[in-house]
Design a protein around this motif. Structure first.
Motif, short mmCIF file in Angstrom:
data_model
loop_
_atom_site.label_atom_id
_atom_site.label_comp_id
_atom_site.label_asym_id
_atom_site.label_seq_id
_atom_site.Cartn_x
_atom_site.Cartn_y
_atom_site.Cartn_z
N ASP A 85 0.82 -1.21 0.00
CA ASP A 85 0.00 0.00 0.00
C ASP A 85 0.86 1.26 0.00
O ASP A 85 0.60 2.20 -0.76
CB ASP A 85 -0.93 0.03 1.21
CG ASP A 85 -2.06 -0.97 1.13
OD1 ASP A 85 -2.30 -1.52 0.03
OD2 ASP A 85 -2.70 -1.22 2.17
N LEU A 86 1.86 1.29 0.85
CA LEU A 86 2.71 2.48 0.93
C LEU A 86 3.49 2.70 -0.36
O LEU A 86 3.66 3.83 -0.80
CB LEU A 86 3.67 2.37 2.12
CG LEU A 86 3.02 2.51 3.48
CD1 LEU A 86 4.01 2.14 4.58
CD2 LEU A 86 2.52 3.93 3.69
N TYR A 87 3.97 1.62 -0.97
CA TYR A 87 4.70 1.76 -2.22
C TYR A 87 3.78 2.27 -3.33
O TYR A 87 4.16 3.10 -4.14
CB TYR A 87 5.34 0.44 -2.62
CG TYR A 87 6.25 0.61 -3.82
CD1 TYR A 87 7.50 1.20 -3.68
CD2 TYR A 87 5.85 0.22 -5.09
CE1 TYR A 87 8.32 1.39 -4.77
CE2 TYR A 87 6.66 0.40 -6.18
CZ TYR A 87 7.90 0.98 -6.03
OH TYR A 87 8.71 1.17 -7.11
N ARG A 88 2.54 1.77 -3.35
CA ARG A 88 1.58 2.22 -4.36
C ARG A 88 1.25 3.69 -4.17
O ARG A 88 1.14 4.45 -5.13
CB ARG A 88 0.30 1.38 -4.27
CG ARG A 88 -0.75 1.72 -5.32
CD ARG A 88 -1.98 0.82 -5.20
NE ARG A 88 -2.48 0.63 -3.85
CZ ARG A 88 -3.25 1.51 -3.20
NH1 ARG A 88 -3.60 2.63 -3.76
NH2 ARG A 88 -3.67 1.24 -1.98
N LEU A 89 1.11 4.14 -2.92
CA LEU A 89 0.75 5.53 -2.64
C LEU A 89 1.92 6.49 -2.81
O LEU A 89 1.72 7.66 -3.15
CB LEU A 89 0.20 5.64 -1.22
CG LEU A 89 -1.12 4.92 -0.97
CD1 LEU A 89 -1.43 4.91 0.52
CD2 LEU A 89 -2.24 5.59 -1.75
N GLU B 213 8.20 6.85 -4.71
CA GLU B 213 9.50 7.50 -4.60
C GLU B 213 9.54 8.34 -3.35
O GLU B 213 8.75 9.27 -3.22
CB GLU B 213 9.78 8.37 -5.83
CG GLU B 213 9.92 7.60 -7.11
CD GLU B 213 11.07 6.62 -7.12
OE1 GLU B 213 12.10 6.89 -6.46
OE2 GLU B 213 10.94 5.58 -7.77
N PRO B 214 10.32 8.09 -2.37
CA PRO B 214 11.40 7.10 -2.31
C PRO B 214 10.96 5.72 -1.87
O PRO B 214 11.78 4.83 -1.73
CB PRO B 214 12.34 7.70 -1.27
CG PRO B 214 11.43 8.39 -0.31
CD PRO B 214 10.29 8.90 -1.16
N GLY B 215 9.70 5.52 -1.63
CA GLY B 215 9.23 4.21 -1.18
C GLY B 215 9.30 4.09 0.33
O GLY B 215 9.92 4.90 1.01
N PRO B 216 8.64 3.07 0.88
CA PRO B 216 8.63 2.89 2.33
C PRO B 216 10.01 2.46 2.84
O PRO B 216 10.77 1.80 2.15
CB PRO B 216 7.59 1.79 2.55
CG PRO B 216 7.45 1.11 1.23
CD PRO B 216 7.82 2.08 0.18
N ASP B 217 10.30 2.85 4.06
CA ASP B 217 11.56 2.49 4.71
C ASP B 217 11.42 1.08 5.31
O ASP B 217 10.68 0.90 6.27
CB ASP B 217 11.90 3.51 5.79
CG ASP B 217 13.16 3.17 6.56
OD1 ASP B 217 13.96 2.36 6.07
OD2 ASP B 217 13.34 3.73 7.66
N PRO B 218 12.14 0.10 4.77
CA PRO B 218 11.98 -1.28 5.25
C PRO B 218 12.30 -1.44 6.73
O PRO B 218 11.62 -2.18 7.44
CB PRO B 218 12.95 -2.09 4.39
CG PRO B 218 13.24 -1.23 3.21
CD PRO B 218 13.06 0.18 3.64
#
Length: 57
Positions: free
Chosen positions: A28-32, A35-40
């Motif tokens: 969900d976070l990556y879709r929303l 860039e830069p994407g969720p912090d793993p």
């Protein structure tokens, strides 16, 4: 009810459940915000780190 009380007798199932929630949240976070994407690391700490097995005293 809380997760700890719901999964009191099955901590492995708790971690499986939290892993699935982590997977869904990451998607969900990556879709929303790709860039830069969720912090793993932050997501791991939020979803799984607190449920780690306790070391014996």
């Amino acid at each position: 009810m809380t997760l700890l009380s719901d999964y009191r007798d099955d901590r492995i199932a708790l971690r499986v459940y939290l892993g699935a929630a982590l997977f869904a949240a990451t998607a969900d976070l990556y879709r929303l915000n790709p860039e830069p994407g969720p912090d793993p690391t932050a997501l791991f700490i939020r979803f799984l780190h607190w449920a780690r097995p306790h070391s014996p005293p």
